[in-house]
Every structure is written in structure tokens, then in C-alpha cells.
Scaffold this motif. Structure first.
Motif, PDB file in Angstrom:
ATOM      1  N   VAL A 122      35.732  25.273  34.582  1.00 51.34           N
ATOM      2  CA  VAL A 122      36.871  25.978  34.092  1.00 51.34           C
ATOM      3  C   VAL A 122      36.962  27.382  34.366  1.00 51.34           C
ATOM      4  O   VAL A 122      37.597  28.187  34.825  1.00 51.34           O
ATOM      5  CB  VAL A 122      37.038  25.562  32.581  1.00 51.34           C
ATOM      6  N   CYS A 123      35.636  28.009  33.965  1.00 49.40           N
ATOM      7  CA  CYS A 123      35.317  29.426  34.139  1.00 49.40           C
ATOM      8  C   CYS A 123      35.495  29.861  35.601  1.00 49.40           C
ATOM      9  O   CYS A 123      35.750  31.013  36.027  1.00 49.40           O
ATOM     10  CB  CYS A 123      34.070  29.789  33.485  1.00 49.40           C
ATOM     11  N   ASN A 124      34.786  29.032  36.245  1.00 50.40           N
ATOM     12  CA  ASN A 124      34.826  29.402  38.026  1.00 50.40           C
ATOM     13  C   ASN A 124      36.162  29.251  38.259  1.00 50.40           C
ATOM     14  O   ASN A 124      36.395  30.202  39.209  1.00 50.40           O
ATOM     15  CB  ASN A 124      34.011  28.210  38.517  1.00 50.40           C
ATOM     16  N   LYS A 125      37.174  28.561  37.989  1.00 50.31           N
ATOM     17  CA  LYS A 125      38.704  28.397  38.228  1.00 50.31           C
ATOM     18  C   LYS A 125      39.119  29.606  37.953  1.00 50.31           C
ATOM     19  O   LYS A 125      39.962  30.385  38.649  1.00 50.31           O
ATOM     20  CB  LYS A 125      39.076  27.345  37.715  1.00 50.31           C
ATOM     21  N   GLU A 126      39.003  30.097  36.695  1.00 47.29           N
ATOM     22  CA  GLU A 126      39.535  31.601  36.235  1.00 47.29           C
ATOM     23  C   GLU A 126      39.022  32.721  37.015  1.00 47.29           C
ATOM     24  O   GLU A 126      39.891  33.536  37.286  1.00 47.29           O
ATOM     25  CB  GLU A 126      39.128  31.643  34.629  1.00 47.29           C
ATOM     26  N   LEU A 127      37.733  32.471  37.391  1.00 46.50           N
ATOM     27  CA  LEU A 127      37.066  33.347  38.054  1.00 46.50           C
ATOM     28  C   LEU A 127      37.594  33.744  39.559  1.00 46.50           C
ATOM     29  O   LEU A 127      38.261  34.695  40.032  1.00 46.50           O
ATOM     30  CB  LEU A 127      35.657  33.402  38.297  1.00 46.50           C
ATOM     31  N   GLN A 128      37.937  32.551  40.156  1.00 46.68           N
ATOM     32  CA  GLN A 128      38.579  32.491  41.294  1.00 46.68           C
ATOM     33  C   GLN A 128      39.984  33.024  41.402  1.00 46.68           C
ATOM     34  O   GLN A 128      40.485  34.041  42.384  1.00 46.68           O
ATOM     35  CB  GLN A 128      38.729  31.178  41.922  1.00 46.68           C
ATOM     36  N   THR A 129      40.810  32.643  40.289  1.00 45.27           N
ATOM     37  CA  THR A 129      42.200  33.167  40.344  1.00 45.27           C
ATOM     38  C   THR A 129      42.313  35.063  39.832  1.00 45.27           C
ATOM     39  O   THR A 129      43.057  35.406  40.583  1.00 45.27           O
ATOM     40  CB  THR A 129      42.785  32.628  39.082  1.00 45.27           C
ATOM     41  N   ALA A 130      41.290  35.257  39.210  1.00 46.11           N
ATOM     42  CA  ALA A 130      40.891  36.539  38.844  1.00 46.11           C
ATOM     43  C   ALA A 130      40.833  37.467  40.017  1.00 46.11           C
ATOM     44  O   ALA A 130      41.095  38.607  40.324  1.00 46.11           O
ATOM     45  CB  ALA A 130      40.190  37.114  37.825  1.00 46.11           C
ATOM     46  N   CYS A 131      40.119  36.851  41.240  1.00 46.41           N
ATOM     47  CA  CYS A 131      39.506  37.582  42.150  1.00 46.41           C
ATOM     48  C   CYS A 131      40.129  37.452  43.399  1.00 46.41           C
ATOM     49  O   CYS A 131      39.982  38.033  44.437  1.00 46.41           O
ATOM     50  CB  CYS A 131      37.821  37.120  42.481  1.00 46.41           C
ATOM     51  N   LYS A 132      41.302  36.651  43.456  1.00 49.59           N
ATOM     52  CA  LYS A 132      42.231  36.375  44.438  1.00 49.59           C
ATOM     53  C   LYS A 132      42.681  37.588  45.211  1.00 49.59           C
ATOM     54  O   LYS A 132      43.150  38.390  44.659  1.00 49.59           O
ATOM     55  CB  LYS A 132      43.296  35.454  44.382  1.00 49.59           C
ATOM     56  N   GLY A 133      42.488  37.816  46.472  1.00 50.54           N
ATOM     57  CA  GLY A 133      42.852  39.100  47.205  1.00 50.54           C
ATOM     58  C   GLY A 133      41.884  40.310  47.064  1.00 50.54           C
ATOM     59  O   GLY A 133      42.244  41.137  47.825  1.00 50.54           O
TER      60      GLY A 133
END
Length: 83
Positions: free
Chosen positions: A59-70
Motif C-alpha cells: 500500500v505504501c509503495n503504491k502511494e510512493l509511486q503515485t507521489a513520485c510520478k513525473g
């Protein structure tokens, strides 16, 4: 002789203008780089707080990926540690 002096002066002024232009672009790139580092740091801090809240790694890795997109390269926002 006067033409050579004027030509030399024009060349020097042109070189200085080019140097200032490169310096200004470099400053802009530096500011953008700093902003990206801060955004990545904030995303990682949020990921740490996510884990502290008891949420799972996926869950936390998914949030991290979303926050770091771009802003970062790779699946883990430009950083991965072992575990």
C-alpha cells in the motif's frame, strides 16, 4: 585599427552575454533540481509515515509511486533499500 577594436569589443560583449545566459539557465535548472529533490524527500517521508501508521508495504509503495510520478526514475522514487 578602430574597426578591429570595435569588433573585438563586440565579440567580448557577445561572449559575456552568452555566459550570463548560460548562468541563468543553469540557475533555473538548479532550482528545478532542488524542487524535485524536496518533492522526492516529501514522498519518502509520507511513505515512512504510512508504514508507521501500520499500513502494508504494498500500500505504501503504491502511494510512493503515485507521489513520485513525473519527478523520479524507477519504481521506488529514485531510491530503493534492502528488505
Amino acid at each position: 585599427m578602430k574597426f578591429m577594436k570595435k569588433s573585438l569589443l563586440a565579440a567580448v560583449l557577445l561572449a559575456q552575454a552568452a555566459m550570463f545566459s548560460v548562468a541563468a539557465e543553469s540557475d533555473k535548472e538548479t532550482r528545478e533540481d532542488i524542487a524535485k529533490h524536496r518533492a522526492m524527500a516529501a514522498a519518502h517521508e509520507s511513505a515512512a509515515k504510512c508504514r508507521e501508521a501500520g499500513k502494508g508495504e504494498a500500500v505504501c509503495n503504491k502511494e510512493l509511486q503515485t507521489a513520485c510520478k513525473g519527478i523520479a526514475i524507477g519504481k521506488f522514487c529514485g531510491m530503493k533499500h534492502e528488505h
